[in-house]
Design a protein around this motif. Sequence first.
Motif, PDB file in Angstrom:
ATOM      1  N   LEU A   1      17.167   1.001  -9.358  1.00 61.33           N
ATOM      2  CA  LEU A   1      17.690  -0.083  -8.540  1.00 61.33           C
ATOM      3  C   LEU A   1      17.929   0.516  -7.166  1.00 61.33           C
ATOM      4  N   ALA A   2      17.564  -0.203  -6.137  1.00 59.03           N
ATOM      5  CA  ALA A   2      17.768   0.326  -4.789  1.00 59.03           C
ATOM      6  C   ALA A   2      17.995  -0.814  -3.810  1.00 59.03           C
ATOM      7  N   MET A   3      18.740  -0.499  -2.779  1.00 53.62           N
ATOM      8  CA  MET A   3      18.851  -1.366  -1.610  1.00 53.62           C
ATOM      9  C   MET A   3      17.923  -0.748  -0.573  1.00 53.62           C
ATOM     10  N   ILE A   4      17.175  -1.577   0.112  1.00 52.05           N
ATOM     11  CA  ILE A   4      16.267  -1.086   1.144  1.00 52.05           C
ATOM     12  C   ILE A   4      16.631  -1.772   2.452  1.00 52.05           C
ATOM     13  N   GLY A   5      16.970  -0.962   3.455  1.00 48.84           N
ATOM     14  CA  GLY A   5      17.194  -1.458   4.802  1.00 48.84           C
ATOM     15  C   GLY A   5      15.859  -1.450   5.527  1.00 48.84           C
TER      16      GLY A   5
ATOM     17  N   THR B   1      11.910  -7.807  -6.004  1.00 53.37           N
ATOM     18  CA  THR B   1      13.092  -8.124  -5.204  1.00 53.37           C
ATOM     19  C   THR B   1      13.990  -9.097  -5.939  1.00 53.37           C
ATOM     20  N   SER B   2      15.281  -8.783  -5.941  1.00 49.10           N
ATOM     21  CA  SER B   2      16.257  -9.682  -6.554  1.00 49.10           C
ATOM     22  C   SER B   2      17.173 -10.286  -5.496  1.00 49.10           C
ATOM     23  N   TYR B   3      17.119  -9.743  -4.287  1.00 51.68           N
ATOM     24  CA  TYR B   3      18.048 -10.151  -3.237  1.00 51.68           C
ATOM     25  C   TYR B   3      17.383  -9.803  -1.914  1.00 51.68           C
ATOM     26  N   VAL B   4      17.219 -10.765  -1.028  1.00 54.66           N
ATOM     27  CA  VAL B   4      16.616 -10.527   0.283  1.00 54.66           C
ATOM     28  C   VAL B   4      17.445 -11.268   1.318  1.00 54.66           C
ATOM     29  N   ILE B   5      17.918 -10.533   2.352  1.00 60.41           N
ATOM     30  CA  ILE B   5      18.722 -11.176   3.399  1.00 60.41           C
ATOM     31  C   ILE B   5      18.280 -10.727   4.787  1.00 60.41           C
TER      32      ILE B   5
ATOM     33  N   PHE C   1      19.949  -2.635  10.367  1.00 61.92           N
ATOM     34  CA  PHE C   1      18.718  -3.161   9.781  1.00 61.92           C
ATOM     35  C   PHE C   1      18.624  -4.655  10.053  1.00 61.92           C
ATOM     36  N   ASP C   2      17.391  -5.126  10.166  1.00 57.22           N
ATOM     37  CA  ASP C   2      17.142  -6.556  10.372  1.00 57.22           C
ATOM     38  C   ASP C   2      17.117  -7.302   9.046  1.00 57.22           C
ATOM     39  N   VAL C   3      16.693  -6.603   8.007  1.00 58.43           N
ATOM     40  CA  VAL C   3      16.525  -7.189   6.681  1.00 58.43           C
ATOM     41  C   VAL C   3      17.037  -6.180   5.650  1.00 58.43           C
ATOM     42  N   MET C   4      17.674  -6.693   4.607  1.00 56.81           N
ATOM     43  CA  MET C   4      18.076  -5.865   3.459  1.00 56.81           C
ATOM     44  C   MET C   4      17.472  -6.512   2.206  1.00 56.81           C
ATOM     45  N   ALA C   5      16.985  -5.653   1.316  1.00 56.95           N
ATOM     46  CA  ALA C   5      16.421  -6.158   0.066  1.00 56.95           C
ATOM     47  C   ALA C   5      16.906  -5.284  -1.082  1.00 56.95           C
ATOM     48  N   GLU C   6      17.271  -5.924  -2.174  1.00 55.65           N
ATOM     49  CA  GLU C   6      17.584  -5.199  -3.407  1.00 55.65           C
ATOM     50  C   GLU C   6      16.338  -5.261  -4.266  1.00 55.65           C
ATOM     51  N   VAL C   7      15.921  -4.115  -4.790  1.00 52.57           N
ATOM     52  CA  VAL C   7      14.727  -4.066  -5.631  1.00 52.57           C
ATOM     53  C   VAL C   7      15.067  -3.424  -6.972  1.00 52.57           C
TER      54      VAL C   7
ATOM     55  N   VAL D   1       9.010 -11.685   7.325  1.00 52.84           N
ATOM     56  CA  VAL D   1       9.168 -10.510   6.473  1.00 52.84           C
ATOM     57  C   VAL D   1      10.022 -10.879   5.255  1.00 52.84           C
ATOM     58  N   CYS D   2      11.111 -11.598   5.473  1.00 53.73           N
ATOM     59  CA  CYS D   2      11.963 -12.037   4.352  1.00 53.73           C
ATOM     60  C   CYS D   2      11.165 -12.891   3.371  1.00 53.73           C
ATOM     61  N   ALA D   3      10.355 -13.798   3.884  1.00 56.18           N
ATOM     62  CA  ALA D   3       9.554 -14.660   3.006  1.00 56.18           C
ATOM     63  C   ALA D   3       8.575 -13.826   2.171  1.00 56.18           C
ATOM     64  N   ALA D   4       7.932 -12.839   2.801  1.00 54.62           N
ATOM     65  CA  ALA D   4       6.996 -11.987   2.073  1.00 54.62           C
ATOM     66  C   ALA D   4       7.719 -11.137   1.024  1.00 54.62           C
ATOM     67  N   LEU D   5       8.885 -10.603   1.386  1.00 51.63           N
ATOM     68  CA  LEU D   5       9.673  -9.815   0.429  1.00 51.63           C
ATOM     69  C   LEU D   5      10.119 -10.664  -0.750  1.00 51.63           C
TER      70      LEU D   5
END
Length: 165
Positions: free
Chosen positions: A69-73, A94-98, A104-110, A84-88
């Motif tokens: 499990l990771a958060m990606i900035g 991805t379980s969480y995209v903001i 960071f401009d976008v954060m994603a949990e994977v 980018v959010c839409a593609a993620l």
Amino acid sequence: MAAPFEMDDIDRRIIAALQVDGRRSFQRLADDLGVPASSVRYRTKRLEDAGILQIVGIANPLAIGFDRLAMIGIRVTPGTARSVCAALAELPETSYVIHTTGRFDVMAEVICEDVPHFIDMLNGRIAAITGVVSTESFFVLEAHKLSYGWGVGSVRPAIEEPGGV
């Protein structure tokens, strides 16, 4: 433009009760709230259709075979954060995209099966998204709280589970 969605106390209490037990029947909710089951059914459907409520089963990924499990900035080219959010959001990992502010401009949990899966997802698929400039990964070592019981203010569920909510 769609009119703003107006929620009342019953809507909030339905949400609060479903956050405690998403399998609670419409009839039980209705009995707990003192309203007809048809009202609960209609209101729940209305909340779902408006994108306010989603009822899902949540599994602990570490308990079902996922090891990473990771958060990606993510830093992106100016003006591309939404695309980018839409593609993620389309990636199954991805379980969480903001879209956010700050470093960071976008954060994603994977959630990935293992390190090779994570490397493929990060270097192969995320890096290939138009607008992605750089990423920084934060592996989750332990999860001390995973909570989905928020968003309705100080409204209490219709019936509290043993031990409180």
